[in-house]
Design a protein around this motif. Structure first.
Motif, mmCIF file in Angstrom:
data_model
loop_
_atom_site.group_PDB
_atom_site.id
_atom_site.type_symbol
_atom_site.label_atom_id
_atom_site.label_comp_id
_atom_site.label_asym_id
_atom_site.label_seq_id
_atom_site.Cartn_x
_atom_site.Cartn_y
_atom_site.Cartn_z
ATOM 1 N N TYR A 294 0.843 -1.203 0.000
ATOM 2 C CA TYR A 294 0.000 0.000 0.000
ATOM 3 C C TYR A 294 0.877 1.251 0.000
ATOM 4 O O TYR A 294 0.629 2.200 -0.757
ATOM 5 N N ARG A 295 1.909 1.253 0.839
ATOM 6 C CA ARG A 295 2.819 2.407 0.914
ATOM 7 C C ARG A 295 3.457 2.662 -0.454
ATOM 8 O O ARG A 295 3.556 3.808 -0.902
ATOM 9 N N PHE A 296 3.882 1.588 -1.125
ATOM 10 C CA PHE A 296 4.476 1.734 -2.453
ATOM 11 C C PHE A 296 3.477 2.331 -3.434
ATOM 12 O O PHE A 296 3.823 3.222 -4.218
ATOM 13 N N PHE A 297 2.242 1.844 -3.398
ATOM 14 C CA PHE A 297 1.229 2.364 -4.323
ATOM 15 C C PHE A 297 1.062 3.872 -4.144
ATOM 16 O O PHE A 297 1.040 4.628 -5.116
ATOM 17 N N ILE A 298 0.961 4.322 -2.900
ATOM 18 C CA ILE A 298 0.776 5.755 -2.644
ATOM 19 C C ILE A 298 2.013 6.542 -3.070
ATOM 20 O O ILE A 298 1.911 7.579 -3.745
ATOM 21 N N LEU A 299 3.197 6.085 -2.681
ATOM 22 C CA LEU A 299 4.427 6.813 -3.012
ATOM 23 C C LEU A 299 4.669 6.865 -4.512
ATOM 24 O O LEU A 299 5.045 7.905 -5.051
ATOM 25 N N ASN A 300 4.461 5.741 -5.196
ATOM 26 C CA ASN A 300 4.828 5.670 -6.606
ATOM 27 C C ASN A 300 3.745 6.208 -7.534
ATOM 28 O O ASN A 300 4.019 7.025 -8.415
ATOM 29 N N TYR A 301 2.520 5.748 -7.351
ATOM 30 C CA TYR A 301 1.469 6.064 -8.316
ATOM 31 C C TYR A 301 0.676 7.327 -7.975
ATOM 32 O O TYR A 301 0.028 7.893 -8.855
ATOM 33 N N VAL A 302 0.729 7.761 -6.725
ATOM 34 C CA VAL A 302 0.043 9.005 -6.356
ATOM 35 C C VAL A 302 1.034 10.158 -6.233
ATOM 36 O O VAL A 302 0.857 11.206 -6.846
ATOM 37 N N ILE A 303 2.106 9.965 -5.445
ATOM 38 C CA ILE A 303 3.068 11.044 -5.215
ATOM 39 C C ILE A 303 4.019 11.222 -6.405
ATOM 40 O O ILE A 303 4.140 12.313 -6.958
ATOM 41 N N LYS A 304 4.698 10.149 -6.809
ATOM 42 C CA LYS A 304 5.723 10.279 -7.866
ATOM 43 C C LYS A 304 5.126 10.520 -9.241
ATOM 44 O O LYS A 304 5.551 11.406 -9.975
ATOM 45 N N ASP A 305 4.139 9.708 -9.618
ATOM 46 C CA ASP A 305 3.626 9.756 -10.990
ATOM 47 C C ASP A 305 2.194 10.256 -11.106
ATOM 48 O O ASP A 305 1.630 10.238 -12.205
ATOM 49 N N GLY A 306 1.609 10.692 -10.008
ATOM 50 C CA GLY A 306 0.202 11.104 -10.037
ATOM 51 C C GLY A 306 -0.108 12.153 -11.079
ATOM 52 O O GLY A 306 -1.086 12.047 -11.823
ATOM 53 N N LYS A 307 0.742 13.178 -11.170
ATOM 54 C CA LYS A 307 0.446 14.268 -12.110
ATOM 55 C C LYS A 307 0.636 13.847 -13.561
ATOM 56 O O LYS A 307 0.134 14.504 -14.477
ATOM 57 N N PHE A 309 -0.110 10.620 -14.510
ATOM 58 C CA PHE A 309 -1.085 9.584 -14.821
ATOM 59 C C PHE A 309 -2.529 10.066 -14.674
ATOM 60 O O PHE A 309 -3.329 9.932 -15.585
ATOM 61 N N PHE A 310 -2.879 10.629 -13.502
ATOM 62 C CA PHE A 310 -4.259 11.052 -13.276
ATOM 63 C C PHE A 310 -4.555 12.381 -13.954
ATOM 64 O O PHE A 310 -3.666 13.203 -14.152
ATOM 65 N N SER A 311 -5.822 12.576 -14.272
ATOM 66 C CA SER A 311 -6.231 13.889 -14.754
ATOM 67 C C SER A 311 -5.968 14.893 -13.632
ATOM 68 O O SER A 311 -5.907 14.537 -12.456
ATOM 69 N N GLU A 312 -5.825 16.166 -13.984
ATOM 70 C CA GLU A 312 -5.326 17.173 -13.045
ATOM 71 C C GLU A 312 -6.143 17.250 -11.756
ATOM 72 O O GLU A 312 -5.589 17.317 -10.655
ATOM 73 N N GLN A 313 -7.482 17.215 -11.869
ATOM 74 C CA GLN A 313 -8.309 17.364 -10.676
ATOM 75 C C GLN A 313 -8.108 16.208 -9.698
ATOM 76 O O GLN A 313 -8.081 16.395 -8.485
ATOM 77 N N TYR A 314 -7.950 14.989 -10.245
ATOM 78 C CA TYR A 314 -7.731 13.831 -9.379
ATOM 79 C C TYR A 314 -6.322 13.846 -8.798
ATOM 80 O O TYR A 314 -6.114 13.515 -7.624
ATOM 81 N N ALA A 315 -5.341 14.220 -9.593
ATOM 82 C CA ALA A 315 -3.953 14.222 -9.130
ATOM 83 C C ALA A 315 -3.788 15.126 -7.915
ATOM 84 O O ALA A 315 -3.190 14.726 -6.903
ATOM 85 N N LYS A 316 -4.308 16.340 -7.977
ATOM 86 C CA LYS A 316 -4.178 17.281 -6.862
ATOM 87 C C LYS A 316 -4.897 16.775 -5.616
ATOM 88 O O LYS A 316 -4.371 16.815 -4.506
ATOM 89 N N LYS A 317 -6.122 16.283 -5.809
ATOM 90 C CA LYS A 317 -6.912 15.772 -4.681
ATOM 91 C C LYS A 317 -6.196 14.608 -3.994
ATOM 92 O O LYS A 317 -6.051 14.582 -2.770
ATOM 93 N N LEU A 318 -5.732 13.648 -4.785
ATOM 94 C CA LEU A 318 -5.124 12.451 -4.228
ATOM 95 C C LEU A 318 -3.783 12.744 -3.565
ATOM 96 O O LEU A 318 -3.449 12.152 -2.530
ATOM 97 N N GLN A 319 -3.015 13.666 -4.124
ATOM 98 C CA GLN A 319 -1.725 13.982 -3.527
ATOM 99 C C GLN A 319 -1.876 14.699 -2.192
ATOM 100 O O GLN A 319 -1.127 14.435 -1.250
ATOM 101 N N ILE A 320 -2.855 15.575 -2.079
ATOM 102 C CA ILE A 320 -3.123 16.229 -0.796
ATOM 103 C C ILE A 320 -3.562 15.194 0.240
ATOM 104 O O ILE A 320 -3.092 15.179 1.388
ATOM 105 N N GLU A 321 -4.462 14.297 -0.168
ATOM 106 C CA GLU A 321 -4.935 13.259 0.743
ATOM 107 C C GLU A 321 -3.818 12.301 1.128
ATOM 108 O O GLU A 321 -3.776 11.808 2.254
ATOM 109 N N ALA A 322 -2.895 12.035 0.194
ATOM 110 C CA ALA A 322 -1.769 11.142 0.488
ATOM 111 C C ALA A 322 -0.909 11.697 1.612
ATOM 112 O O ALA A 322 -0.497 10.969 2.523
#
Length: 355
Positions: A294-307, A309-322
């Motif tokens: 789970y930690r890897f998923f958040i660090l890699n796919y949300v924090i590192k590559d979120g912007k 991969f995700f559309s802008e609105q989701y990337a910002k929301k998910l990174q703040i929540e992370a």
């Protein structure tokens, strides 16, 4: 970028004698990747996938492994994974580069879709999914030795994030948040080495993103088809479990989503794990590794590559929540021993997990 034009150039490099009549974007519009349905003048149809994040070499490597997987899986999974189109006996990929634009295309035969799971599963459906995932993971393990090797590892991805944290800390929040992220990277690398000291975690093809929009089942709830390979990699089977916990969660599938750790602690996920464990037993090291998957998923796919991969609105929301919710919750909400006790797996005398 003119997606339709790129798709047509990619196809001309494959077979210019077959003329495209129509290119339709059928993407889910959650990620920056795009999926297209291509109809030819003779009414034949294929699917094209276009990606713009990561590395082209990894994109090409992943699809080579996926194609080998689709060809080598035996009954009842022989038609589960979509097959890529080949040219000169190799998976055909096309790279488009123009100024700052860089995009990659691969073509698939259309995958047959049967039934979708309901948004919220009943207990018998959870059990059947547990059995099916165990059988599928076991089938993947059996053919592991004949698949092409992957150059991408969990460690290399986390070290890339560490490098970015050091070179561009301003991109990742406040100084305190950057320190927290670096600590989570260090914790992940340390725990992964600890749990995998004797190769306990293993490595098989994993798709990670098992939300109910990415696969179909037959009327008996057997796995029927799987598509969307955005997060495919060769790694521990445990990386698949977080999204599977979301599929079986009490909240069920949601249009507006978050990535909280809670579903892995639900009784409904324990029902899934128990059924999975009967068919393909899970080790204590793997249960402890769940929190780091789970930690890897958040660090890699949300924090590192979120912007990317995700559309802008989701990337910002998910990174703040992370930063505010997901990562801090790992130490307070995940309880490996609850899962071990439920599965009747002996707790190691020298406790594996402290972080």
């Amino acid at each position: 970028m003119n997606y339709s034009s790129i798709i047509k150039k990619a196809w001309n490099g494959y077979d210019s004698s077959k003329v495209i009549k129509r290119v339709e974007d059928i993407s889910a519009m959650v990620s920056t990747n795009h999926v297209f349905r291509i109809t030819f003048e003779d009414e034949d149809i294929i699917i094209a996938k276009m990606s713009t994040y990561g590395k082209y070499e990894h994109f090409k490597e992943d699809h080579r492994i996926i194609h080998s997987l689709s060809n080598n899986l035996l009954y009842p999974f022989e038609n589960l994974v979509a097959r890529s189109l080949l040219k000169n006996n190799r998976v055909y990929t096309y790279r488009y580069k123009w100024r700052k634009n860089d995009a990659w295309v691969v073509f698939y035969n259309p995958v047959r879709v049967n039934k979708r799971l309901p948004r919220r599963l009943e207990e018998d459906q959870i059990k059947q999914l547990g059995q099916q995932m165990a059988k599928f993971h076991k089938a993947c393990f059996r053919i592991n030795n004949v698949l092409p090797k992957s150059s991408k590892t969990l460690g290399t991805d986390i070290r890339i994030l560490i490098e970015r944290l050091e070179k561009q800390p301003e991109d990742f929040g406040t100084p305190e948040q950057v320190v927290m992220l670096r600590q989570h990277c260090d914790d992940f690398l340390k725990n992964r080495a600890k749990y995998n000291a004797k190769g306990s975690l293993g490595s098989i093809p994993v798709f990670l993103d098992w939300n109910i929009g990415n696969f179909s089942v037959d009327r008996h709830l057997n796995l029927y088809s799987r598509w969307d390979y955005d997060w495919f990699r060769m790694s521990s089977r445990i990386l698949d479990f977080y999204f599977l916990s979301r599929v079986v969660s009490d909240a069920g599938d949601r249009t507006v989503f978050s990535y909280v750790i809670g579903p892995m602690m639900e009784d409904r996920f324990i029902i899934f794990l128990k059924e999975y464990h009967k068919t393909y037993p899970i080790k204590a090291e793997e249960i402890y590794f769940l929190k780091d998957a789970y930690r890897f998923f958040i660090l890699n796919y949300v924090i590192k590559d979120g912007k990317y991969f995700f559309s802008e609105q989701y990337a910002k929301k998910l990174q703040i929540e992370a930063l505010e919710i997901y990562l801090p919750s790992i130490a307070t909400e995940f309880d490996a021993e609850k899962l071990l006790n439920a599965l009747e797996i002996p707790i190691p005398t020298s406790r594996l997990a402290t972080v």
